[in-house]
Design an enzyme around this catalytic site. Structure first.
Site, mmCIF file in Angstrom:
data_model
loop_
_atom_site.group_PDB
_atom_site.id
_atom_site.type_symbol
_atom_site.label_atom_id
_atom_site.label_comp_id
_atom_site.label_asym_id
_atom_site.label_seq_id
_atom_site.Cartn_x
_atom_site.Cartn_y
_atom_site.Cartn_z
ATOM 1 N N GLU A 98 51.681 3.888 -17.157
ATOM 2 C CA GLU A 98 51.566 2.531 -17.712
ATOM 3 C C GLU A 98 52.545 1.574 -17.033
ATOM 4 O OE1 GLU A 98 50.095 0.290 -18.963
ATOM 5 O OE2 GLU A 98 49.516 0.495 -21.045
ATOM 6 N N ASP A 99 52.225 0.289 -17.105
ATOM 7 C CA ASP A 99 53.145 -0.715 -16.565
ATOM 8 C C ASP A 99 54.280 -0.996 -17.549
ATOM 9 O OD1 ASP A 99 51.422 -1.980 -18.405
ATOM 10 O OD2 ASP A 99 50.998 -3.706 -17.122
ATOM 11 N N ASP A 102 55.037 -2.099 -24.736
ATOM 12 C CA ASP A 102 55.495 -3.310 -25.427
ATOM 13 C C ASP A 102 55.444 -3.040 -26.931
ATOM 14 O OD1 ASP A 102 56.229 -6.042 -25.648
ATOM 15 O OD2 ASP A 102 54.137 -6.654 -25.760
ATOM 16 N N PHE A 151 59.114 -12.303 -20.933
ATOM 17 C CA PHE A 151 57.841 -12.005 -20.282
ATOM 18 C C PHE A 151 58.080 -11.679 -18.821
ATOM 19 C CE2 PHE A 151 53.544 -12.331 -18.792
ATOM 20 C CZ PHE A 151 52.861 -11.719 -19.828
ATOM 21 N N ARG A 164 50.701 -10.347 -9.910
ATOM 22 C CA ARG A 164 50.649 -8.882 -9.820
ATOM 23 C C ARG A 164 51.142 -8.377 -8.469
ATOM 24 N NH1 ARG A 164 47.647 -6.850 -14.226
ATOM 25 N NH2 ARG A 164 45.859 -8.079 -14.876
HETATM 26 P P1 IMP Z 1 51.158 -2.952 -26.079
HETATM 27 O O1 IMP Z 1 52.235 -1.920 -25.816
HETATM 28 O O2 IMP Z 1 49.971 -2.412 -26.784
HETATM 29 O O3 IMP Z 1 51.741 -4.158 -26.793
HETATM 30 O O4 IMP Z 1 50.545 -3.545 -24.760
HETATM 31 C C1 IMP Z 1 51.024 -3.271 -23.538
HETATM 32 C C2 IMP Z 1 50.247 -4.074 -22.520
HETATM 33 O O5 IMP Z 1 50.463 -5.488 -22.676
HETATM 34 C C3 IMP Z 1 50.787 -3.721 -21.155
HETATM 35 O O6 IMP Z 1 50.091 -2.646 -20.580
HETATM 36 C C4 IMP Z 1 50.675 -5.024 -20.407
HETATM 37 O O7 IMP Z 1 49.415 -5.094 -19.752
HETATM 38 C C5 IMP Z 1 50.770 -6.104 -21.455
HETATM 39 N N1 IMP Z 1 52.166 -6.671 -21.504
HETATM 40 C C6 IMP Z 1 53.071 -6.506 -22.485
HETATM 41 N N2 IMP Z 1 54.230 -7.145 -22.204
HETATM 42 C C7 IMP Z 1 54.046 -7.728 -20.991
HETATM 43 C C8 IMP Z 1 54.901 -8.540 -20.137
HETATM 44 O O8 IMP Z 1 56.074 -8.857 -20.408
HETATM 45 N N3 IMP Z 1 54.345 -8.942 -18.965
HETATM 46 C C9 IMP Z 1 53.071 -8.628 -18.589
HETATM 47 N N4 IMP Z 1 52.249 -7.877 -19.347
HETATM 48 C C10 IMP Z 1 52.731 -7.431 -20.547
HETATM 49 MG MG MG Z 2 48.151 -6.940 -18.644
#
Ligand code: IMP
Ligand code: MG
Length: 179
Positions: A98-99, A102, A151, A164
């Site tokens: 994963e990137d 969050d 962010f 990206r």
């Molecule tokens: P979550 O953990 O379900 O809230 O969602 C995670 C996804 O939200 C990640 O895989 C990202 O694609 C996106 N995301 C969350 N925070 C950021 C950020 O700071 N920058 C860019 N994308 C983010």
């Molecule tokens: Mg995204």
């Protein structure tokens, strides 16, 4: 582009951290049936670097998911599979790539869905972690860096599909998205 972004993690910092993570993965998964599962699109850059640094045999697969239900609904939020994995998971040691972790809502729904497919194991590897934003009870097994609640973009992460391709990880100045 650069005046809108403050560098948080340089290319060199990211690269050396990935080598450490990959060394640990190579040790932990030696003799196992490692399958790296990249969650598109955000993890594509990390996936490409991580898989080349891993020193044991592994397979790769890709998935596109969308999370619905809003930010405050971690218990009811749904994850829709837009593009499923090509292969089946039975007997595989799945490592989700994963990137950023969050709120954790997406992976807290996805992990049980993958576990139903009879893999040996399912773990999470994320390059970034924003623990202060967590809503779901989930933590990464491997993580690159914890980041503050700002962010971030670059290294695969986008704002409105942009940034990206930046080779480093930066913080987007709030003036860009508060307009
Ligand atoms: P979550 O953990 O379900 O809230 O969602 C995670 C996804 O939200 C990640 O895989 C990202 O694609 C996106 N995301 C969350 N925070 C950021 C950020 O700071 N920058 C860019 N994308 C983010
Ligand atoms: Mg995204």
């Amino acid at each position: 582009m650069s005046e809108k972004i403050k560098v948080l993690l340089s290319e060199e910092e990211v690269d050396s951290r990935i080598r450490q993570i990959a060394a640990k993965i190579s040790k932990d998964y030696a003799g196992k049936n490692l399958l790296l599962v990249s969650i598109l699109k955000g993890s594509v850059v990390f996936m490409a670097d991580l898989m080349r640094a891993v020193q044991i045999p592994c397979a790769i697969d890709f998935m596109v998911v969308a999370s619905y239900g809003g930010a405050n609904t971690s218990s009811t939020g749904l994850v829709k599979i837009i593009k499923d994995l090509d292969g089946d998971l039975s007997g595989k040691d799945v490592l989700i790539v994963e990137d950023i972790l969050d709120t954790g809502v997406t992976l807290s729904k996805l992990v049980p869905m993958l576990k139903m497919r009879n893999p040996n194991s399912v773990k999470i590897c994320t390059i970034l972690d924003k623990p202060s934003r967590r809503k779901a009870d989930i933590a990464p097994d491997y993580e690159g860096f914890a980041v503050p609640d700002e962010f971030v973009v670059g290294y695969g992460l986008d704002y409105d599909e942009k940034y990206r391709n930046l080779p480093y990880i930066g913080v987007l100045k709030p003036s860009v998205y508060e307009k």
